[in-house]
Design a protein around this motif. Structure first.
Motif, PDB file in Angstrom:
ATOM      1  N   PRO A 108       0.809  -1.225   0.000  1.00  0.00           N
ATOM      2  CA  PRO A 108       0.000   0.000   0.000  1.00  0.00           C
ATOM      3  C   PRO A 108       0.841   1.275   0.000  1.00  0.00           C
ATOM      4  O   PRO A 108       0.494   2.250  -0.667  1.00  0.00           O
ATOM      5  N   PHE A 147       1.137   4.252   7.641  1.00  0.00           N
ATOM      6  CA  PHE A 147       0.191   3.192   7.252  1.00  0.00           C
ATOM      7  C   PHE A 147       0.024   2.179   8.383  1.00  0.00           C
ATOM      8  O   PHE A 147      -1.096   1.875   8.823  1.00  0.00           O
ATOM      9  N   ALA A 150      -1.814   3.538  11.387  1.00  0.00           N
ATOM     10  CA  ALA A 150      -3.265   3.624  11.160  1.00  0.00           C
ATOM     11  C   ALA A 150      -3.933   2.276  11.412  1.00  0.00           C
ATOM     12  O   ALA A 150      -5.006   2.195  12.006  1.00  0.00           O
ATOM     13  N   LEU A 151      -3.266   1.194  10.990  1.00  0.00           N
ATOM     14  CA  LEU A 151      -3.871  -0.132  11.156  1.00  0.00           C
ATOM     15  C   LEU A 151      -3.938  -0.558  12.620  1.00  0.00           C
ATOM     16  O   LEU A 151      -4.884  -1.199  13.056  1.00  0.00           O
ATOM     17  N   ALA A 173       1.789  14.316   1.865  1.00  0.00           N
ATOM     18  CA  ALA A 173       0.326  14.209   1.827  1.00  0.00           C
ATOM     19  C   ALA A 173      -0.112  12.771   2.091  1.00  0.00           C
ATOM     20  O   ALA A 173      -1.131  12.531   2.737  1.00  0.00           O
ATOM     21  N   LEU A 174       0.684  11.813   1.610  1.00  0.00           N
ATOM     22  CA  LEU A 174       0.343  10.403   1.853  1.00  0.00           C
ATOM     23  C   LEU A 174       0.383  10.108   3.350  1.00  0.00           C
ATOM     24  O   LEU A 174      -0.513   9.474   3.902  1.00  0.00           O
ATOM     25  N   GLU A 176      -0.050  12.168   5.758  1.00  0.00           N
ATOM     26  CA  GLU A 176      -1.176  12.842   6.402  1.00  0.00           C
ATOM     27  C   GLU A 176      -2.496  12.135   6.086  1.00  0.00           C
ATOM     28  O   GLU A 176      -3.386  12.070   6.932  1.00  0.00           O
ATOM     29  N   THR A 177      -2.600  11.589   4.887  1.00  0.00           N
ATOM     30  CA  THR A 177      -3.801  10.820   4.552  1.00  0.00           C
ATOM     31  C   THR A 177      -3.935   9.621   5.493  1.00  0.00           C
ATOM     32  O   THR A 177      -5.032   9.272   5.914  1.00  0.00           O
ATOM     33  N   TYR A 178      -2.807   9.025   5.847  1.00  0.00           N
ATOM     34  CA  TYR A 178      -2.835   7.907   6.804  1.00  0.00           C
ATOM     35  C   TYR A 178      -3.011   8.397   8.243  1.00  0.00           C
ATOM     36  O   TYR A 178      -3.099   7.586   9.167  1.00  0.00           O
ATOM     37  N   GLY A 179      -2.990   9.707   8.435  1.00  0.00           N
ATOM     38  CA  GLY A 179      -3.255  10.242   9.774  1.00  0.00           C
ATOM     39  C   GLY A 179      -2.022  10.619  10.565  1.00  0.00           C
ATOM     40  O   GLY A 179      -2.127  10.990  11.740  1.00  0.00           O
TER      41      GLY A 179
END
Lengths: 456, 456
Positions: A108, A147, A150-151, A173-174, A176-179
């Motif tokens: 991912p 990643f 987040a899981l 940005a990736l 941040e997208t994962y938090g």
């Protein structure tokens, strides 16, 4: 030999163990030393930074370490990864060589890094850790830990080397997208960051500095730990799923590598594909050549010194014996941000010293030439780091053509370049430059190596 | 039912045929009309733009059309694509629903588009074509044709909608890495482009304009043809490998969809997953709901008129009966550039009219909310277009929770967002806005529809 282009292992063949080459080494690794006392460190010295399960793996002598079920459950999403035969590249090169590549870009986060990020997040979660702090160069590692965090429901904070932070906004940005929270390093959030910025407010950063910042934050709280994306034994260990799968896939193809090529920054993707093959060789199996490819602008294995050094710039980490350019070495802002580290994994350095692997350094532009040739033949656009392995494999294949010999070449395509397209934009615009060092320049940073009386 | 998260088909189960739903439709598609005479077109009318093999597929009534060996050889690199069970998303939503997604982002260009790009490049190469010209919105299609052109040795020229050209420099770099030439549209290279720029030098472009430019260039030379990435029957046909594989994978899972969700711009990824299921239903198989999800800012299926219209702005293309917002409709510069088309595939429009599918439109911000939730649960960052399908699937799953019913939801995750991270940057910065239209605004563009006496 099969005529396929893709070798896919059934999910049931996902490795059940990580392979620990320390069980098969002809000579043990030099010990890790305490930064203050210069005595070998014990598990307790590392406890502020890592959970005990990972410390145990760091020093383990067991050949096989079982992969926990929840880690395998996550691996299963993208593993086993495919092994490809690069038939279209072979045709373009008019080489009799058979070129195979293991493709880790299907994860991912787009690289091999989740192999260890998921494992580290799991063990930290088990130990009750609430937050992980780390550094990242190009962002492959930071986004992988984001990643994994987040899981498993762990907060992630990433110090990203300033030059990459500016070059690669998509990678940020990736994360941040994962938090995750992503901070340019050097930053004002740590003592070590502020010290650097006071001397040079426009410092473009280095992995060594970002490590100092992450270690400093992690050491402040019990529920916060540090995570490293390469270099350490347990990180390299987690990557051995790559080589184990590749062995099985080359068996499917009815083939065996004469030469294995990987790129090296900290050493983890290289170790991941190489160690299982090398372990079999050390246990009496077939021999092969193994080539580590590094950037000429950060040539730790080819031009660094094999000596005890710090892993970071602020000298907060233990001392490890490794090929190093000196912990104050700041490489230029070239695009393979994941290879901009002053040192090399102690384990990979040890293999080099034992004569079990070779190393070669390439300049940046030639590496991108190779990457673009690969993309046009195979369709996959490699990460700038992976382009080093591509270049190494292409050079081996050209040698086969010149020698008229059909050798089998295996390389690790450790990640895709989707978040690194600025590098390709710069390449096509003729903005990439090559950087090399005089002996004098390299000697300067090495002059700062700590004086360590080596243990017998 | 199985408890896996991933369903992988063996390479031997790569589909051997494309499925043509025209053989199973209860009512034939309305004919395509000549833009000048308004009479049904014959193959010769299309010959300046497409090779005969593709024209034959465009009008074929055969249920199965064999996939040529060289096309399957390329497909094999990434097909069959995985089907995932979204267990972590299900847990996050606390839904009793079973959510599956077919993941087309594993292709080299990162979306479903290579399924038809490779086929089109193959047939053009067979016909001796030297150069392909096309348009692209977000760049998924342009980069896929660039990839296919590199493999088959065909020159590729891409007119990229200006707003995406500026928003997505990485996508452009990807096309150039594959060796294609990418031009912002409207451009000064064509008559239709210059006409637009004369009226508005800052025009942000539209797919309709870019199609005009590509068609104009392609029609000028015998060795140059045009390629379209969606809308046409033969393009939708090539995408049916997706649904055929999904049927087999859901059989492996011991499951069957109660509802299938796909996003629709031109309609090709939606058709790709839906048509094989729908064909089986039409032949007497089990029924299901089928939901097309489109952006509220370009609502052709939900608010457009079902009428004969041009495919492009300059009215160079034949007339097809489809749901349309009018060929002069220029949607705002929202991030799902692949869904910014004024029309809808005639085949998908026909299915809507026959009551075989439903349609829903969502505003942009809610769609990104869904995409980020998906990324944090499943690890994959979807393309902005695919976020529409994610939102549709999540809404269906929430309805299952509210109804207390464990339905099976299948959606097509048609591509990853690696080249679209600017959209996520804008989303996190609060810069995304929602756009909707009054009835009056929509009526304006529709007033320009051509007056066509429909054939009986």
């Amino acid at each position: 030999m099969s005529d396929s282009i893709k070798y896919v292992l059934d999910e049931s063949r996902l490795p059940r163990f990580w392979y620990n080459i320390c069980a098969d080494l002809p000579q043990a690794l030099p010990p890790v030393l305490h930064p203050g006392t210069h005595k070998p460190v014990g598990p307790d010295d590392l406890a502020p930074l890592f959970p005990m399960a990972l410390i145990a793996q760091e020093v383990s002598a067991e050949r096989e370490i079982e992969i926990p079920g929840p880690v395998r459950d996550v691996y299963r999403q993208w593993r086993p990864t495919p092994l490809y035969r690069a038939r279209r590249l072979e045709a373009a090169l008019q080489t009799p060589a058979r070129i195979y590549y293991k493709y880790e870009g299907v994860s991912p986060a787009g690289s091999h890094k989740p192999n260890t990020a998921v494992a580290q997040a799991f063990y930290n979660k088990e130990a009750g850790v609430k937050k992980l702090v780390t550094e990242t160069g190009a962002g492959q590692w930071g986004s992988s830990l984001a990643f994994a965090g987040a899981l498993f429901g762990i907060e992630v904070q990433v110090f990203m080397v300033r030059v990459s932070y500016d070059q690669k906004p998509y990678r940020r940005a990736l994360m941040e997208t994962y938090g995750a929270r992503c901070i340019a390093s050097p930053s004002t959030e740590t003592r070590s960051g502020r010290a650097i910025l006071e001397r040079n407010p426009k410092h473009t950063g280095s992995l060594g500095i970002a490590i100092s910042e992450a270690v400093e934050v992690a050491a402040q709280r019990d529920d916060t730990k540090y995570a490293l994306g390469s270099v350490l034994n347990h990180v390299l260990l987690h990557q051995t799923v790559i080589g184990q799968e590749a062995i099985a896939q080359l068996e499917m193809a009815g083939d065996f590598p004469d030469v294995i090529v990987g790129c090296t920054g900290g050493g983890s993707n290289f170790a991941g594909i190489v160690l299982p093959f090398l372990g079999a060789q050390l246990r009496g199996g077939r021999k092969m050549r193994i080539v580590a490819v590094e950037p000429a602008a950060c040539p730790s294995l080819t031009r660094g010194r094999y000596a005890y050094d710090f892993g970071d710039t602020a000298h907060l980490t233990p001392l490890t014996k490794m090929h190093t350019l000196g912990s104050t070495f700041t490489p230029p802002g070239f695009h393979a941000g994941g290879l901009r580290y002053h040192g090399m994994a102690p384990l990979v350095s040890h293999l080099k010293t034992l004569g079990l692997i070779e190393a070669v350094a390439y300049p940046q532009v030639a590496v991108f030439d190779a990457g673009v040739q690969f993309a046009r033949a195979e369709g996959i656009v490699p990460a700038p780091e992976a382009n080093h392995a591509v270049k190494g494999a292409i050079d081996e294949a050209i040698r086969c053509r010149e020698d008229g010999v059909a050798r089998t070449i295996l390389f690790n395509l450790c990640g895709h370049g989707h978040f690194d397209m600025q590098a390709y934009i710069d390449y096509f615009a003729g903005r990439l430059t090559d950087h090399s060092y005089s002996e004098e320049e390299l000697a300067m940073a090495l002059a700062g190596l700590p004086a360590v009386a080596e243990p017998a």
